[in-house]
Design a protein around this motif. Sequence first.
Motif, PDB file in Angstrom:
ATOM      1  N   THR A 129       0.809  -1.221   0.000  1.00 54.78           N
ATOM      2  CA  THR A 129       0.000   0.000   0.000  1.00 54.78           C
ATOM      3  C   THR A 129       0.843   1.274   0.000  1.00 54.78           C
ATOM      4  O   THR A 129       0.304   2.362  -0.229  1.00 54.78           O
ATOM      5  CB  THR A 129      -0.967   0.011   1.194  1.00 54.78           C
ATOM      6  N   GLU A 130       2.110   1.167   0.255  1.00 55.10           N
ATOM      7  CA  GLU A 130       3.071   2.261   0.071  1.00 55.10           C
ATOM      8  C   GLU A 130       4.265   1.658  -0.644  1.00 55.10           C
ATOM      9  O   GLU A 130       4.670   0.529  -0.344  1.00 55.10           O
ATOM     10  CB  GLU A 130       3.508   2.864   1.412  1.00 55.10           C
ATOM     11  N   SER A 131       4.791   2.376  -1.614  1.00 48.39           N
ATOM     12  CA  SER A 131       5.929   1.853  -2.361  1.00 48.39           C
ATOM     13  C   SER A 131       7.026   1.385  -1.414  1.00 48.39           C
ATOM     14  O   SER A 131       7.355   2.066  -0.437  1.00 48.39           O
ATOM     15  CB  SER A 131       6.488   2.944  -3.280  1.00 48.39           C
ATOM     16  N   VAL A 132       7.584   0.206  -1.707  1.00 50.57           N
ATOM     17  CA  VAL A 132       8.651  -0.321  -0.855  1.00 50.57           C
ATOM     18  C   VAL A 132       9.895   0.556  -0.932  1.00 50.57           C
ATOM     19  O   VAL A 132      10.790   0.433  -0.081  1.00 50.57           O
ATOM     20  CB  VAL A 132       8.987  -1.776  -1.227  1.00 50.57           C
ATOM     21  N   LYS A 133       9.974   1.457  -1.922  1.00 52.54           N
ATOM     22  CA  LYS A 133      11.106   2.378  -2.043  1.00 52.54           C
ATOM     23  C   LYS A 133      10.852   3.689  -1.305  1.00 52.54           C
ATOM     24  O   LYS A 133      11.764   4.505  -1.167  1.00 52.54           O
ATOM     25  CB  LYS A 133      11.387   2.684  -3.523  1.00 52.54           C
ATOM     26  N   SER A 134       9.635   3.888  -0.838  1.00 52.28           N
ATOM     27  CA  SER A 134       9.273   5.149  -0.189  1.00 52.28           C
ATOM     28  C   SER A 134       9.941   5.262   1.181  1.00 52.28           C
ATOM     29  O   SER A 134      10.035   4.273   1.917  1.00 52.28           O
ATOM     30  CB  SER A 134       7.756   5.216  -0.011  1.00 52.28           C
ATOM     31  N   PRO A 135      10.376   6.452   1.565  1.00 49.43           N
ATOM     32  CA  PRO A 135      10.913   6.625   2.925  1.00 49.43           C
ATOM     33  C   PRO A 135       9.866   6.397   4.009  1.00 49.43           C
ATOM     34  O   PRO A 135      10.217   6.232   5.186  1.00 49.43           O
ATOM     35  CB  PRO A 135      11.403   8.070   2.928  1.00 49.43           C
ATOM     36  N   TYR A 136       8.602   6.381   3.633  1.00 52.94           N
ATOM     37  CA  TYR A 136       7.524   6.189   4.603  1.00 52.94           C
ATOM     38  C   TYR A 136       7.091   4.725   4.701  1.00 52.94           C
ATOM     39  O   TYR A 136       6.226   4.394   5.523  1.00 52.94           O
ATOM     40  CB  TYR A 136       6.313   7.046   4.220  1.00 52.94           C
ATOM     41  N   TYR A 137       7.667   3.854   3.884  1.00 49.35           N
ATOM     42  CA  TYR A 137       7.283   2.450   3.914  1.00 49.35           C
ATOM     43  C   TYR A 137       7.614   1.839   5.277  1.00 49.35           C
ATOM     44  O   TYR A 137       8.716   1.990   5.806  1.00 49.35           O
ATOM     45  CB  TYR A 137       8.001   1.654   2.815  1.00 49.35           C
ATOM     46  N   THR A 138       6.641   1.118   5.851  1.00 50.17           N
ATOM     47  CA  THR A 138       6.816   0.441   7.138  1.00 50.17           C
ATOM     48  C   THR A 138       6.195  -0.950   7.034  1.00 50.17           C
ATOM     49  O   THR A 138       5.016  -1.067   6.669  1.00 50.17           O
ATOM     50  CB  THR A 138       6.121   1.225   8.276  1.00 50.17           C
ATOM     51  N   PRO A 139       6.943  -2.017   7.340  1.00 51.41           N
ATOM     52  CA  PRO A 139       6.412  -3.378   7.167  1.00 51.41           C
ATOM     53  C   PRO A 139       5.086  -3.617   7.874  1.00 51.41           C
ATOM     54  O   PRO A 139       4.189  -4.257   7.324  1.00 51.41           O
ATOM     55  CB  PRO A 139       7.526  -4.261   7.727  1.00 51.41           C
ATOM     56  N   ASP A 140       4.956  -3.120   9.119  1.00 49.82           N
ATOM     57  CA  ASP A 140       3.701  -3.241   9.850  1.00 49.82           C
ATOM     58  C   ASP A 140       3.144  -1.832  10.073  1.00 49.82           C
ATOM     59  O   ASP A 140       2.830  -1.437  11.184  1.00 49.82           O
ATOM     60  CB  ASP A 140       3.921  -3.958  11.183  1.00 49.82           C
ATOM     61  N   GLY A 141       3.006  -1.097   8.985  1.00 45.59           N
ATOM     62  CA  GLY A 141       2.611   0.305   9.063  1.00 45.59           C
ATOM     63  C   GLY A 141       1.169   0.566   8.701  1.00 45.59           C
ATOM     64  O   GLY A 141       0.826   1.679   8.289  1.00 45.59           O
ATOM     65  N   TYR A 142       0.332  -0.426   8.837  1.00 46.28           N
ATOM     66  CA  TYR A 142      -1.094  -0.323   8.503  1.00 46.28           C
ATOM     67  C   TYR A 142      -1.236   0.018   7.025  1.00 46.28           C
ATOM     68  O   TYR A 142      -0.998  -0.846   6.193  1.00 46.28           O
ATOM     69  CB  TYR A 142      -1.786   0.673   9.435  1.00 46.28           C
ATOM     70  N   TRP A 143      -1.589   1.218   6.631  1.00 40.62           N
ATOM     71  CA  TRP A 143      -1.737   1.552   5.213  1.00 40.62           C
ATOM     72  C   TRP A 143      -0.466   2.181   4.640  1.00 40.62           C
ATOM     73  O   TRP A 143      -0.510   2.822   3.587  1.00 40.62           O
ATOM     74  CB  TRP A 143      -2.936   2.472   5.012  1.00 40.62           C
ATOM     75  N   ARG A 144       0.642   1.981   5.300  1.00 39.43           N
ATOM     76  CA  ARG A 144       1.927   2.499   4.814  1.00 39.43           C
ATOM     77  C   ARG A 144       2.859   1.353   4.444  1.00 39.43           C
ATOM     78  O   ARG A 144       4.041   1.375   4.746  1.00 39.43           O
ATOM     79  CB  ARG A 144       2.579   3.397   5.871  1.00 39.43           C
ATOM     80  N   GLY A 145       2.319   0.351   3.811  1.00 40.69           N
ATOM     81  CA  GLY A 145       3.158  -0.763   3.374  1.00 40.69           C
ATOM     82  C   GLY A 145       2.433  -2.083   3.266  1.00 40.69           C
ATOM     83  O   GLY A 145       2.483  -2.740   2.216  1.00 40.69           O
ATOM     84  N   PRO A 146       1.763  -2.543   4.322  1.00 40.89           N
ATOM     85  CA  PRO A 146       1.148  -3.866   4.266  1.00 40.89           C
ATOM     86  C   PRO A 146       0.148  -4.031   3.126  1.00 40.89           C
ATOM     87  O   PRO A 146      -0.459  -3.069   2.646  1.00 40.89           O
ATOM     88  CB  PRO A 146       0.462  -3.984   5.629  1.00 40.89           C
ATOM     89  N   ILE A 147      -0.021  -5.275   2.722  1.00 43.68           N
ATOM     90  CA  ILE A 147      -1.014  -5.638   1.704  1.00 43.68           C
ATOM     91  C   ILE A 147      -2.367  -5.812   2.398  1.00 43.68           C
ATOM     92  O   ILE A 147      -2.466  -6.430   3.455  1.00 43.68           O
ATOM     93  CB  ILE A 147      -0.603  -6.945   1.006  1.00 43.68           C
ATOM     94  N   TRP A 148      -3.391  -5.268   1.752  1.00 41.27           N
ATOM     95  CA  TRP A 148      -4.756  -5.374   2.259  1.00 41.27           C
ATOM     96  C   TRP A 148      -5.651  -6.014   1.204  1.00 41.27           C
ATOM     97  O   TRP A 148      -5.434  -5.849  -0.004  1.00 41.27           O
ATOM     98  CB  TRP A 148      -5.318  -4.002   2.607  1.00 41.27           C
ATOM     99  N   ALA A 149      -6.721  -6.669   1.657  1.00 37.63           N
ATOM    100  CA  ALA A 149      -7.679  -7.265   0.731  1.00 37.63           C
ATOM    101  C   ALA A 149      -8.434  -6.224  -0.093  1.00 37.63           C
ATOM    102  O   ALA A 149      -8.566  -6.382  -1.311  1.00 37.63           O
ATOM    103  CB  ALA A 149      -8.660  -8.158   1.491  1.00 37.63           C
ATOM    104  N   PRO A 150      -8.975  -5.141   0.511  1.00 36.70           N
ATOM    105  CA  PRO A 150      -9.779  -4.219  -0.308  1.00 36.70           C
ATOM    106  C   PRO A 150      -8.975  -3.504  -1.380  1.00 36.70           C
ATOM    107  O   PRO A 150      -9.451  -3.333  -2.505  1.00 36.70           O
ATOM    108  CB  PRO A 150     -10.360  -3.236   0.712  1.00 36.70           C
ATOM    109  N   SER A 151      -7.754  -3.074  -1.053  1.00 37.44           N
ATOM    110  CA  SER A 151      -6.929  -2.417  -2.071  1.00 37.44           C
ATOM    111  C   SER A 151      -6.595  -3.397  -3.189  1.00 37.44           C
ATOM    112  O   SER A 151      -6.591  -3.030  -4.380  1.00 37.44           O
ATOM    113  CB  SER A 151      -5.653  -1.851  -1.443  1.00 37.44           C
ATOM    114  N   THR A 152      -6.347  -4.647  -2.832  1.00 37.20           N
ATOM    115  CA  THR A 152      -6.068  -5.672  -3.842  1.00 37.20           C
ATOM    116  C   THR A 152      -7.284  -5.885  -4.736  1.00 37.20           C
ATOM    117  O   THR A 152      -7.177  -5.913  -5.972  1.00 37.20           O
ATOM    118  CB  THR A 152      -5.659  -6.986  -3.168  1.00 37.20           C
ATOM    119  N   MET A 153      -8.458  -6.026  -4.129  1.00 43.01           N
ATOM    120  CA  MET A 153      -9.684  -6.250  -4.900  1.00 43.01           C
ATOM    121  C   MET A 153      -9.939  -5.096  -5.859  1.00 43.01           C
ATOM    122  O   MET A 153     -10.220  -5.298  -7.054  1.00 43.01           O
ATOM    123  CB  MET A 153     -10.866  -6.405  -3.934  1.00 43.01           C
ATOM    124  N   LEU A 154      -9.842  -3.874  -5.369  1.00 45.54           N
ATOM    125  CA  LEU A 154     -10.118  -2.704  -6.197  1.00 45.54           C
ATOM    126  C   LEU A 154      -9.162  -2.615  -7.381  1.00 45.54           C
ATOM    127  O   LEU A 154      -9.574  -2.356  -8.517  1.00 45.54           O
ATOM    128  CB  LEU A 154     -10.030  -1.436  -5.347  1.00 45.54           C
TER     129      LEU A 154
END
Length: 568
Positions: free
Chosen positions: A480-505
Amino acid sequence: MNFDLNVVPFSRRGTFLAISELPEAGERQEGLYLRTVRGGDDKFGEAFLIELLDKHGQFIPYEAQASPSLLRLDTDSAPVYAEVCMTDAHTVRFRTKGCGLRLTFRTSAYDYAYEHSVGNWEVNSFTHECRFMLISLTGKLQMEVPWDKIKSSRIVAEFSPEEGTDSVEFAVQEFRTVWEPCESWAPWEQAAGAVREEFDAWLNASLTVPERWQAGRELAAYITWSCLVPDEGCLTRPAMYMSKNWMTNIWSWDHCFNAMALVRNNPKLAWDQFMIFFDRQNESGLIPDFINDKYELWNCNKPPIHGWTLAWMMQRTDFIKESHLREVYGPLCRWTNWWFYYRDHDGDGIPQYNHGNDSGWDNSTAFNNGIPVESPDLATFLILQIEVLAEIAGLLGLTDESAAWRRLGEETLERMLRHFWKGGRFIACRSGTHEVSEGDSLLLFVPILLGKRLPQHILQSLLEGLRDESRFLTPNGWATESVKSPYYTPDGYWRGPIWAPSTMLLVEGAAAAGDIELAREVSHRFCSMLDKSGMAENFDALTGEGLRDRAFTWTSSVFLILGHEYTT
């Protein structure tokens, strides 16, 4: 199928009851608990600690084996065990072999217990806003309920075998007002068998997926089946909670994905899931952020994906008739108009999110520079919703309204492109100042849902970004956030992790843009991750590890949809 009670609760369709393994926390000791999910996620709801006892009243260690219809507590001393079955929405049946069983209720407020009648003890829980009847069927029941001025200071129930026998049977029934005794109790095997048949029927009606993901399909089917609660209190229809762990509500975009998974084989229940928030709609047009049996939250809301959802459902079922369209048309009009009237404070024709929670992507980097935020995903959802309203108005013979909706959709699309397409990419910005947000969020790719409505060069740019394996596309799907972004966080809620709704959309968006190969590839990666890691709230984009609540219905629903739509 067996599942881990530390991760997935033992429950059934149509009940607020659940059984979970819980860690030590505060005054709560570690152990297996009968819980209630009434009252939403501000209450955790542990009611009774469950323990096995030997003939001297000492605790016997056990290992829990949970399946959809039966929970078995096995000990090292065969044949010493206990079994638990939720035989209906209000009843939990227990039976033991070679041991007894203790239920311990930690009291607070005015909680108390008293002997209602011979072999039946009522536990009145002010804490959980319900009552429990402990019903001895065979064996002995010994109660410890010392009185402390205005409550029972503790409530301990010990069920043990009668002299010369080695088994116990009893039940716990939940009720709120008046308890009606059961005239007769079905034999254990018959009662447990009926639950097993009920789940099997649900599983058989669930969307099919490739054989390699059958374990995931069974788990997804169990989670969606067991998270259904009845139409009580603020819940106007049977509702599929997000989880019976901690997220014990329904949110006003989560319900859409669950409706989509049900629409082919259970369209009535799908329609109930879709419409339940419109039943609670405010006169302004706003729908609540979430609902549970006790209350609604109005402090924020969720994005208007309902038009897109309705169009998707209409393409996949003949169930939705003119009567359904008449039922939804007015509420969907008011929900759409609410955004243009109440969420466009700078008057530029581009509605805004007043908080990240309103977008569903709570802490996305689109909100890095403050609020309110104008974001192209919101404009996209509104365009799609307006188009559906135009279609429905036409089907209902409302010709002038249909034409007006079409004009608004065309105008909104034109404004959206002028407003957000900057420097070869979509941006989000502060409402009013139009200061561009920082970060590189997947949220800004949601306009791909518009498909061929977008100019070809924009579609091509979006597809290139979604195919980029150094940016968003990981071995498990889209971060949900580019893995190259300085804001990327592995367990960052919408700042990195994969989610079902974003995937579906975005899978649907890639398909709408004509790239079926990308849609299938991401669906394959995502479903493979879920089959391995379970149906978590979200997932580490690089490792695929499940994060947060790990028994989520919208994740289960999206697994079933994508596994069926794009990989079979």
